[in-house]
Design an enzyme around this catalytic site. Structure first.
Site, PDB file in Angstrom:
ATOM      1  N   GLU A  64       0.705  -6.674 -33.459  1.00  0.00           N
ATOM      2  CA  GLU A  64      -0.062  -6.549 -34.778  1.00  0.00           C
ATOM      3  C   GLU A  64       0.492  -8.299 -35.266  1.00  0.00           C
ATOM      4  O   GLU A  64       1.817  -8.521 -35.297  1.00  0.00           O
ATOM      5  CB  GLU A  64       0.383  -5.555 -34.941  1.00  0.00           C
ATOM      6  CG  GLU A  64      -0.535  -5.747 -37.226  1.00  0.00           C
ATOM      7  CD  GLU A  64       0.057  -3.755 -37.385  1.00  0.00           C
ATOM      8  OE1 GLU A  64       1.138  -3.892 -37.070  1.00  0.00           O
ATOM      9  OE2 GLU A  64      -0.828  -3.763 -38.292  1.00  0.00           O
ATOM     10  N   LYS A 103      -7.881  -2.877 -38.891  1.00  0.00           N
ATOM     11  CA  LYS A 103      -7.479  -2.419 -38.569  1.00  0.00           C
ATOM     12  C   LYS A 103      -8.466  -0.858 -39.523  1.00  0.00           C
ATOM     13  O   LYS A 103      -8.078  -0.764 -40.628  1.00  0.00           O
ATOM     14  CB  LYS A 103      -6.023  -2.372 -38.616  1.00  0.00           C
ATOM     15  CG  LYS A 103      -4.851  -1.191 -38.589  1.00  0.00           C
ATOM     16  CD  LYS A 103      -3.825  -1.380 -39.083  1.00  0.00           C
ATOM     17  CE  LYS A 103      -2.565  -0.510 -38.719  1.00  0.00           C
ATOM     18  NZ  LYS A 103      -0.842  -0.373 -38.962  1.00  0.00           N
ATOM     19  N   CYS A 148      -1.772  -0.981 -33.860  1.00  0.00           N
ATOM     20  CA  CYS A 148      -0.256   0.267 -34.527  1.00  0.00           C
ATOM     21  C   CYS A 148      -0.572   1.423 -34.810  1.00  0.00           C
ATOM     22  O   CYS A 148      -1.143   2.512 -34.327  1.00  0.00           O
ATOM     23  CB  CYS A 148       0.268  -0.885 -35.340  1.00  0.00           C
ATOM     24  SG  CYS A 148       1.449  -0.045 -35.386  1.00  0.00           S
TER      25      CYS A 148
HETATM   26  C1  ACM Z   1       2.214   0.115 -38.717  1.00  0.00           C
HETATM   27  O1  ACM Z   1       0.910   0.848 -38.792  1.00  0.00           O
HETATM   28  N1  ACM Z   1       2.104  -1.322 -38.443  1.00  0.00           N
HETATM   29  C2  ACM Z   1       3.240   0.735 -38.612  1.00  0.00           C
END
Ligand code: ACM
Length: 260
Positions: free
Chosen positions: A38, A108, A141
């Site tokens: 990420e 995301k 993530c």
């Molecule tokens: C995250 O979602 N970078 C902990």
């Protein structure tokens, strides 16, 4: 299929230098798909929206152009996280760049902690894309914490989930064994490592990038620290068999009417 699992630590906000280091790490390796973490080339620890804007990219941005050139010249596919700037709206996004130079973006869905101060909630939803006949889905993530994320990708046919991460909690690497097992998919978790400090704010990332298989086994796991790349051979067709035994198929046995 050869997967290039990458673990990487960028230097905060040094996008050009980080992209060059990232490309140097993989340029002598041969894989069908490389997966980076990420926000792979920007760093993660933001204090202001100005910082986010400063390292943001549209589709003509530095890292996207550099990896498009790389994917075309090496006839490979690459996934990495970046700060997407869409008309001054900022997303924590991940891009799949294909060997023909085309791309697809995932934004995301589940923002973690202070990401909510800087990024818009992702609005692409989860999608699956075909590369060389293999179905790939993307997640970022903290999406792992919501079983619906990987379940949705698996129900859409993903055989491999490219999970780019900047993990700070200690749970995901163990939990993803079960996420792989319960969906019978491969999960490629490319994580960053080390500590990042920006003024009074800091994060420690957990490394231990890994690939889990449809049997819930860790087939490769890196140590907590170090820039790493490893080419891992997998058979994506192992993810097609959703039968646990002759009476249980994990998808046909779902009872969605009781899940509402
Ligand atoms: C995250 O979602 N970078 C902990």
């Amino acid at each position: 299929m050869k997967i290039g699992l990458v673990q990487f630590k960028p230097h905060l906000f040094q996008v050009k230098e980080n992209v060059e280091r990232g490309i140097n790490l993989i340029k002598s390796e041969s894989a069908d798909l490389f997966v980076f973490p990420e926000l792979a080339f920007t760093g993660y620890t933001f204090n202001t929206k100005n910082e986010v804007e400063w390292v943001s990219e549209n589709m003509n941005g530095f890292s996207i152009k550099a990896f498009k050139d790389f994917a075309i010249s090496k006839k490979t596919n690459v996934v990495f996280g970046f700060v997407e700037n869409d008309n001054e709206k900022f997303y924590n996004s991940s891009i799949l760049i294909k060997s023909d130079g085309s791309h697809r973006i995932y934004r995301k869905t589940h923002l973690f902690y202070e990401e909510k101060l800087f990024f818009e909630k992702g609005n692409t939803g989860f999608w699956v894309e075909n590369i060389n006949g293999v179905k790939i889905g993307l997640a970022i993530c903290f999406d792992w914490f919501f079983p619906e994320s990987f379940r949705t990708l698996a129900l859409k046919g993903a055989q491999i989930i490219a999970h780019s991460a900047n993990l700070v909690m200690p749970y995901c690497q163990e939990a993803n064994k079960i996420r792989s097992l319960e969906n019978r998919v491969f999960i490629v978790t490319s994580n960053r490592w080390g500590e990042e400090i920006n003024a009074l704010n800091s994060n420690k990332f957990t490394g231990m990038s890994q690939i889990t298989n449809p049997d819930g086994k860790v087939i490769v796991r890196f140590p907590q620290k170090g820039d790493k790349v490893k080419i891992v051979n997998i058979n994506p067709e192992e993810a097609n068999n959703k039968n646990l035994n002759k009476h249980n198929n994990i998808f046909y046995d779902r009872i969605p009417e009781f899940y509402k």
